[in-house]
Write a protein that holds these residues in place. Structure first.
Motif, PDB file in Angstrom:
ATOM      1  N   UNK A 121       0.812  -1.211   0.000  1.00  0.00           N
ATOM      2  CA  UNK A 121       0.000   0.000   0.000  1.00  0.00           C
ATOM      3  C   UNK A 121       0.850   1.266   0.000  1.00  0.00           C
ATOM      4  N   UNK A 122       1.824   1.316   0.917  1.00  0.00           N
ATOM      5  CA  UNK A 122       2.614   2.540   1.043  1.00  0.00           C
ATOM      6  C   UNK A 122       3.767   2.609   0.049  1.00  0.00           C
ATOM      7  N   UNK A 123       4.246   1.463  -0.400  1.00  0.00           N
ATOM      8  CA  UNK A 123       5.327   1.461  -1.374  1.00  0.00           C
ATOM      9  C   UNK A 123       6.713   1.511  -0.778  1.00  0.00           C
ATOM     10  N   UNK A 124       6.840   1.253   0.526  1.00  0.00           N
ATOM     11  CA  UNK A 124       8.146   1.284   1.178  1.00  0.00           C
ATOM     12  C   UNK A 124       8.635  -0.090   1.555  1.00  0.00           C
ATOM     13  N   UNK A 125       9.788  -0.130   2.205  1.00  0.00           N
ATOM     14  CA  UNK A 125      10.334  -1.406   2.710  1.00  0.00           C
ATOM     15  C   UNK A 125      11.079  -1.127   4.011  1.00  0.00           C
ATOM     16  N   UNK A 126      10.346  -0.671   5.004  1.00  0.00           N
ATOM     17  CA  UNK A 126      10.931  -0.320   6.296  1.00  0.00           C
ATOM     18  C   UNK A 126      11.613  -1.532   6.931  1.00  0.00           C
ATOM     19  N   UNK A 127      12.849  -1.341   7.382  1.00  0.00           N
ATOM     20  CA  UNK A 127      13.582  -2.400   8.081  1.00  0.00           C
ATOM     21  C   UNK A 127      13.992  -1.985   9.485  1.00  0.00           C
ATOM     22  N   UNK A 128      14.287  -0.707   9.684  1.00  0.00           N
ATOM     23  CA  UNK A 128      14.714  -0.225  10.999  1.00  0.00           C
ATOM     24  C   UNK A 128      14.910   1.281  10.897  1.00  0.00           C
ATOM     25  N   UNK A 129      15.551   1.838  11.897  1.00  0.00           N
ATOM     26  CA  UNK A 129      15.839   3.272  11.841  1.00  0.00           C
ATOM     27  C   UNK A 129      17.257   3.514  12.351  1.00  0.00           C
ATOM     28  N   UNK A 130      17.805   4.653  11.982  1.00  0.00           N
ATOM     29  CA  UNK A 130      19.115   5.054  12.478  1.00  0.00           C
ATOM     30  C   UNK A 130      18.989   5.540  13.921  1.00  0.00           C
ATOM     31  N   UNK A 142       9.480   9.613  -5.170  1.00  0.00           N
ATOM     32  CA  UNK A 142      10.091  10.268  -4.011  1.00  0.00           C
ATOM     33  C   UNK A 142       9.922  11.781  -4.076  1.00  0.00           C
ATOM     34  N   UNK A 143       9.601  12.379  -2.942  1.00  0.00           N
ATOM     35  CA  UNK A 143       9.422  13.823  -2.862  1.00  0.00           C
ATOM     36  C   UNK A 143      10.499  14.482  -2.019  1.00  0.00           C
ATOM     37  N   UNK A 144      10.795  13.917  -0.848  1.00  0.00           N
ATOM     38  CA  UNK A 144      11.775  14.508   0.070  1.00  0.00           C
ATOM     39  C   UNK A 144      12.799  13.462   0.470  1.00  0.00           C
ATOM     40  N   UNK A 145      14.026  13.911   0.666  1.00  0.00           N
ATOM     41  CA  UNK A 145      15.138  13.053   1.063  1.00  0.00           C
ATOM     42  C   UNK A 145      15.676  13.538   2.408  1.00  0.00           C
ATOM     43  N   UNK A 172      15.030   3.666   7.767  1.00  0.00           N
ATOM     44  CA  UNK A 172      15.619   2.935   6.647  1.00  0.00           C
ATOM     45  C   UNK A 172      14.465   2.337   5.842  1.00  0.00           C
ATOM     46  N   UNK A 173      14.228   2.873   4.655  1.00  0.00           N
ATOM     47  CA  UNK A 173      13.031   2.507   3.898  1.00  0.00           C
ATOM     48  C   UNK A 173      13.333   2.036   2.480  1.00  0.00           C
ATOM     49  N   UNK A 174      14.583   2.088   2.070  1.00  0.00           N
ATOM     50  CA  UNK A 174      14.916   1.667   0.705  1.00  0.00           C
ATOM     51  C   UNK A 174      14.978   0.141   0.613  1.00  0.00           C
ATOM     52  N   UNK A 234      23.893   6.807   4.289  1.00  0.00           N
ATOM     53  CA  UNK A 234      23.259   7.001   2.995  1.00  0.00           C
ATOM     54  C   UNK A 234      21.933   7.747   3.182  1.00  0.00           C
ATOM     55  N   UNK A 235      21.613   8.680   2.278  1.00  0.00           N
ATOM     56  CA  UNK A 235      20.318   9.371   2.366  1.00  0.00           C
ATOM     57  C   UNK A 235      19.163   8.384   2.237  1.00  0.00           C
ATOM     58  N   UNK A 236      18.036   8.742   2.797  1.00  0.00           N
ATOM     59  CA  UNK A 236      16.834   7.922   2.731  1.00  0.00           C
ATOM     60  C   UNK A 236      15.643   8.795   2.314  1.00  0.00           C
TER      61      UNK A 236
END
Length: 564
Positions: free
Chosen positions: A434-443, A489-492, A479-481, A499-501
């Motif tokens: 639905x959202x189009x992401x692949x969340x694995x964790x966060x920094x 993508x709209x904002x980085x 971390x969503x890539x 690495x940018x996300x």
């Protein structure tokens, strides 16, 4: 911007308009389709009230409870459904409201409830009427509450709250030219332009064998006591004035011990959108209903008696945004309601669904999502009851827009997909599908993210008016890539030595719907005007018509994958 469209009528047609309005109020009622097979021995009602969230001043959540009322111990009081009104728009809305209201009265009467018609200041029109005589002949109660014959401006419970709208101008929302012409027309009809009512609208049937007619608080209280009535349903107009304040109104009934409810879809307000809080007329009504549910009494809807859907005025074209909030990390139950109140009231109808305090796998009042135009998700690791998840899946399957913020990427799943309690379901694929992401964790926490515009975000409508150079990600960088192919993508977001996300993007949902997601949503993000503007723009954008419609094949494939 979406605005309420008012009916405009050319000045040369005022004679026709007046005749039409009087006809609407005076016509012989049409036969209604009622639930004749419904068990007449009880009224199964869902009462909605509100409780303040602990530690969140002014923010409340809805609570629903089921009650079964005995009709013979229930009265329906019809407040001030006059034949004409000094406000033209109020006259129009009353004419639109009346046919459905008559269906409610017919069904309540059929089940055995007492119907009391209370058109204030109109008793002369009913002199000698059997229903008026019935009220006059009812023995006066020997235990009348103090001041039951008086208008009530406030009850103690309201003292701790803030009245939600400015009605100091009388609440008229007419176009000035139309209003002046309407006043002139009323005068030509022999009516007082400031108080043109003479009777209740004939659109509402009065049963001379059973009903009562009275505008007296003492008389109506005596009728209730004489018939041993404990339960009272108030409907009619206008909620913020007469329905609340009359001697037979909600405040008097509540403070004197009756089990009273407002039928919230069978009412209207006197509110002018040019006054604070500068929202649409219909949002003004919603705000008054919320106030009543917090401080005065519970509310119900007409469909609970006659079926179908709750009534909605034809000019109430506000898209319905439903917020699902159930997360403990970022306190969005405290940040999203003020955002909605500030940013959405003029153009949108807004509902909130919160996680249940009693059942970690349930959402309170999720059925409201069935009527939603947009689902806005702020949940975290919350598998829910399978029947409730089915409602959410259905919203997506129908190609309805979706917005997710922050923890919505892992809204309906637990780490490792452990075994769930019986009857509870997860949706770990919600992020990817639905959202189009692949969340694995966060920094790491505590590191702010610098925000820049993605190449594909240049000139995108969602970023219009957003000062992106001033926007800072206050929460940890997710971390969503990689993102799905159908994303833009709209904002980085960038933090040192990483690495940018992507932190905001759009997506084409599995059935062709518009979707927006942002990993921003920390409590401090809401303090930034740039972030609030981003969310408002995203809501506007997702609710625009699709550039291409969903296909039956897309829907079928999604439903098949969903296992429904």
């Amino acid at each position: 911007m979406r605005t309420i469209t008012l009916i405009k009528i050319r000045m040369v047609r005022w004679s026709t308009l007046a005749i039409t309005l009087v006809s609407l109020f005076s016509a012989i009622p049409v036969k209604s389709e009622l639930l004749g097979s419904e068990d007449a021995s009880t009224m199964a009602l869902t009462l909605r009230s509100r409780v303040t969230l602990p530690g969140a001043e002014g923010i409340s959540r809805t609570i629903e409870r089921q009650e079964n009322w005995a009709p013979e111990k229930t009265a329906v009081i019809v407040c001030d459904m006059w034949d004409l009104h000094h406000c033209l728009n109020a006259t129009r809305r009353g004419a639109e409201l009346a046919p459905r209201m008559d269906q409610v009265l017919q069904e309540a009467r059929r089940r055995g409830a007492t119907i009391i018609h209370a058109p204030s200041s109109c008793m002369a029109a009913y002199e000698g009427h059997p229903s008026r005589n019935r009220a006059l002949e009812t023995p006066r109660s020997s235990a009348l509450p103090p001041d039951i014959g008086q208008w009530c401006n406030q009850i103690p419970a309201e003292e701790g709250g803030q009245y939600p709208i400015d009605q100091s101008d009388g609440g008229e929302d007419d176009d000035p030219a139309e209003h002046a012409a309407w006043a002139e027309k009323l005068s030509s009809m022999g009516r007082d332009p400031r108080a043109p009512w003479k009777a209740q609208t004939n659109r509402l049937q009065i049963d001379p064998e059973r009903d009562y007619i009275s505008d007296s608080g003492e008389e109506i209280w005596s009728i209730l006591e004489d018939r041993a009535i404990d339960n009272v349903i108030l409907l009619g107009v206008h909620t913020n004035m007469c329905v609340l304040g009359r001697p037979f109104g909600l405040r008097q009934m509540a403070k004197n011990g009756k089990n009273v409810v407002l039928m919230r879809d069978m009412t209207d307000t006197m509110y002018n959108p040019a006054r604070s809080p500068f929202v649409s007329h219909y949002t003004g009504t919603d705000r008054i209903v919320e106030h009543i549910e917090k401080f005065v009494c519970s509310t119900i809807t007409s469909d609970q008696l006659i079926g179908g859907k709750p009534f909605r005025f034809q000019d109430d074209r506000r898209p319905h945004v439903v917020f699902l909030i159930a997360e403990d990390e970022y306190e969005t139950e405290q940040t999203l309601p003020p955002f909605a109140e500030e940013s959405l009231g003029r153009d949108y109808r807004v509902s909130f669904v919160f996680g249940s305090d009693e059942d970690h796998h349930a959402l309170e009042g999720l059925d409201v999502l069935k009527d939603a135009d947009l689902m806005f998700v702020s949940m975290r690791r919350r598998p829910i009851r399978a029947e409730q998840l089915a409602i959410i899946r259905d919203h997506v399957a129908r190609g309805k827009p979706v917005i997710g913020i922050r923890t919505a990427s892992h809204a309906f799943s637990l780490r490792g997909n452990p075994t769930l309690p019986e009857g509870v379901a997860s949706w770990p694929e919600f992020d990817a599908e639905v959202l189009g992401g692949s969340y694995t964790n966060h920094h790491a926490n505590g590191i702010e993210s610098a925000i820049s515009v993605a190449d594909t975000g240049q000139s995108h409508p969602i970023l219009e008016g957003v000062e992106t150079s001033a926007l800072i990600g206050k929460g940890s960088l997710y971390k969503v890539r990689p993102l799905a192919k159908a994303t833009t993508p709209l904002l980085i977001g960038t933090i040192p030595d990483q690495e940018p996300e992507p932190v905001a993007w759009t997506h084409v949902g599995p059935t062709g719907s518009r979707v927006f997601y942002t990993s921003l949503g920390h409590r401090d993000d809401f303090k930034q005007p740039e972030f609030r503007q981003l969310l408002r723009n995203a809501i506007d954008w997702t609710l625009q018509p699709l550039s291409f419609p969903q296909t039956e094949t897309q829907t079928a494939r999604f439903v098949e994958r969903s296992g429904e």
